[in-house]
Enzyme design. Structure first.
Site, PDB file in Angstrom:
ATOM      1  N   LYS A  79       0.842  -1.194   0.000  1.00 14.37           N
ATOM      2  CA  LYS A  79       0.000   0.000   0.000  1.00 14.37           C
ATOM      3  C   LYS A  79       0.873   1.236   0.000  1.00 14.37           C
ATOM      4  CE  LYS A  79      -4.412   1.087  -0.030  1.00 14.37           C
ATOM      5  NZ  LYS A  79      -5.414   0.393  -0.875  1.00 14.37           N
ATOM      6  N   ASP A 119      -6.825   4.672  -5.364  1.00 16.03           N
ATOM      7  CA  ASP A 119      -7.452   4.474  -4.060  1.00 16.03           C
ATOM      8  C   ASP A 119      -8.085   5.807  -3.663  1.00 16.03           C
ATOM      9  OD1 ASP A 119      -7.499   2.238  -1.858  1.00 16.03           O
ATOM     10  OD2 ASP A 119      -7.108   4.068  -0.748  1.00 16.03           O
ATOM     11  N   GLY A 183     -21.150   6.714   2.602  1.00 13.62           N
ATOM     12  CA  GLY A 183     -20.167   7.010   1.559  1.00 13.62           C
ATOM     13  C   GLY A 183     -20.728   6.719   0.184  1.00 13.62           C
ATOM     14  N   LEU A 184     -20.968   7.762  -0.594  1.00 12.21           N
ATOM     15  CA  LEU A 184     -21.587   7.612  -1.912  1.00 12.21           C
ATOM     16  C   LEU A 184     -20.612   7.953  -3.036  1.00 12.21           C
ATOM     17  CD1 LEU A 184     -25.061   9.222  -1.125  1.00 12.21           C
ATOM     18  CD2 LEU A 184     -24.561   6.783  -1.394  1.00 12.21           C
ATOM     19  N   GLY A 185     -19.366   7.559  -2.875  1.00 11.59           N
ATOM     20  CA  GLY A 185     -18.384   7.765  -3.929  1.00 11.59           C
ATOM     21  C   GLY A 185     -18.606   6.809  -5.080  1.00 11.59           C
ATOM     22  N   GLY A 189     -21.739   4.707  -4.345  1.00 16.02           N
ATOM     23  CA  GLY A 189     -22.874   5.124  -5.160  1.00 16.02           C
ATOM     24  C   GLY A 189     -23.393   3.998  -6.029  1.00 16.02           C
ATOM     25  N   THR A 207     -20.157  13.020   3.124  1.00 18.59           N
ATOM     26  CA  THR A 207     -19.680  14.370   3.418  1.00 18.59           C
ATOM     27  C   THR A 207     -19.979  15.324   2.266  1.00 18.59           C
ATOM     28  OG1 THR A 207     -17.503  13.761   2.548  1.00 18.59           O
ATOM     29  CG2 THR A 207     -17.827  13.559   4.925  1.00 18.59           C
ATOM     30  N   ALA A 240     -16.808   4.345   3.136  1.00 21.70           N
ATOM     31  CA  ALA A 240     -15.925   5.508   3.187  1.00 21.70           C
ATOM     32  C   ALA A 240     -14.586   5.074   3.784  1.00 21.70           C
ATOM     33  CB  ALA A 240     -16.586   6.619   3.999  1.00 21.70           C
TER      34      ALA A 240
END
EC number: 1.4.1.20
Length: 356
Positions: A79, A119, A183-185, A189, A207, A240
């Protein structure tokens, strides 16, 4: 957290660098190269101290080792964390370009022992920029010969994990259940859309107020950020940042299933034990969110077709069923069971490689 405790880590390698001009700290951690070169995304975020960035990178690298093994992928775990001097959205393009160039130089010096991909706060365009300096990059844009975004494949895998966990918990299908997506990233989403199509009633939080407004316009119900962990639901889907389920949260979380896309959702082993004792079934994140790794490694390393990648992402549900079987038979938490399965598959892969 002290720098000494952050360095007390049993992975294979840690690389750090500081750039005075931008104020950015760079961390690369290789947890394991047993099954192949270490692989893991590049996360860009602010940290209160360097020790926190080191710890985050170490935990995430360890999760990648497990994710690759349990998914039968010929890669190890690593990572990258870029500790930013300011919020990502406030960093000007020239500064960001310098940060990416330095990060690419760091990766290239590892001579193929570590590969990265997108990421948190990095995307395919950033991978294209890294690729100008180093070849050891996944997730480039389609125009640059890459596999493009892995977000939807990740969401498909989490969706299959969610369905398997709901079924094993005795709740039947998602139809009519309340699912809270935090979390709707890009991944969250897409997961929300898949769950809604399956008949779930969605509660959403993010957020980003525009994302929430869009979800509300589609008929979903918004939950205030401060109320997420205290709102009753059937399924909690954290999509998230990680570490949201602490021991305190585990004692009060009002749901039957935890299945989301975030990495390292459970803050510590005690929290996992509490969830298990309370009958809250948790889909281990390194199994549930493996679709992204399957997409990138499958397409860009193994040459799999889109259909094969999709099939492997859907099969995450089957993998979770094996995890739950081990958990039930051995009387251990799903997290322990998933680690057992990952270890078993890693040993099988090592044996196959050694005798090939």
């Amino acid at each position: 957290m002290s720098i000494d405790s952050a360095l007390n880590w049993d992975g294979e390698m840690t690389v750090t660098r500081f750039d005075r001009e931008t104020g950015a700290h760079f961390v690369i951690r290789l947890d394991s190269t047993q099954l192949g070169p270490a692989a893991g995304g590049t996360r860009a975020a602010q940290y209160s101290q360097l020790a926190d960035a080191l710890t985050d990178a170490g935990k995430l690298a360890g999760a990648m080792t497990l994710k690759m093994a349990v998914s039968n992928l010929p890669m190890g775990g690593g990572k990258s964390v870029i500790a930013l001097p300011a919020p990502r959205h406030s960093i000007d393009p020239s500064t960001w370009a310098r940060i990416l160039r330095i990060h690419a130089e760091n990766i290239d010096k590892l001579s193929g022992n570590y590969w990265t991909g997108p990421d948190v706060n990095t995307n395919s365009a950033d991978m294209d920029t890294l690729n100008d300096t180093t070849e050891f990059v996944f997730g480039r844009s389609l125009e640059r010969g890459g596999a493009g975004s892995s977000a939807f494949t990740t969401a498909v895998g989490v969706f299959e994990a969610m369905k398997a966990t709901v079924a094993h918990r005795g709740l039947g299908s998602l139809d009519g259940l309340t699912v809270l997506v935090q979390g709707l990233g890009a991944v969250g989403g897409s997961l929300a859309s898949l769950a809604a199509e399956a008949g779930a009633q969605l509660l959403v939080a993010d957020t980003d107020t525009e994302r929430v407004a869009h979800a509300v316009a589609l008929g979903h119900t918004a939950v205030a950020l401060e109320d997420v962990l205290s709102t009753p639901c059937d399924v909690f889907a954290p999509c998230a940042m990680g570490g949201v389920i602490t021991t305190e949260v585990a004692r009060t979380l009002d749901c039957s299933v935890v299945a989301g896309a975030a990495n390292n959702v459970i803050a510590d082993e005690a929290a996992s034990d509490i969830l298990h004792a309370r009958g809250i079934l948790y889909a281990p994140d390194f199994v549930a969110n493996a679709g992204g790794a399957i997409h990138l490694v499958g397409r860009e390393v193994l040459g799999w077709s889109e259909s094969v990648v999709h099939e492997r992402a859907v099969a995450i549900g089957d993998t979770l069923n094996q995890v739950f079987e081990i958990s039930d038979n051995d009387g251990v938490t799903p997290d322990e069971a998933a680690r057992t399965l990952a270890g078993r598959r890693a040993r099988e892969a090592s044996t196959t490689t050694a005798t090939a």
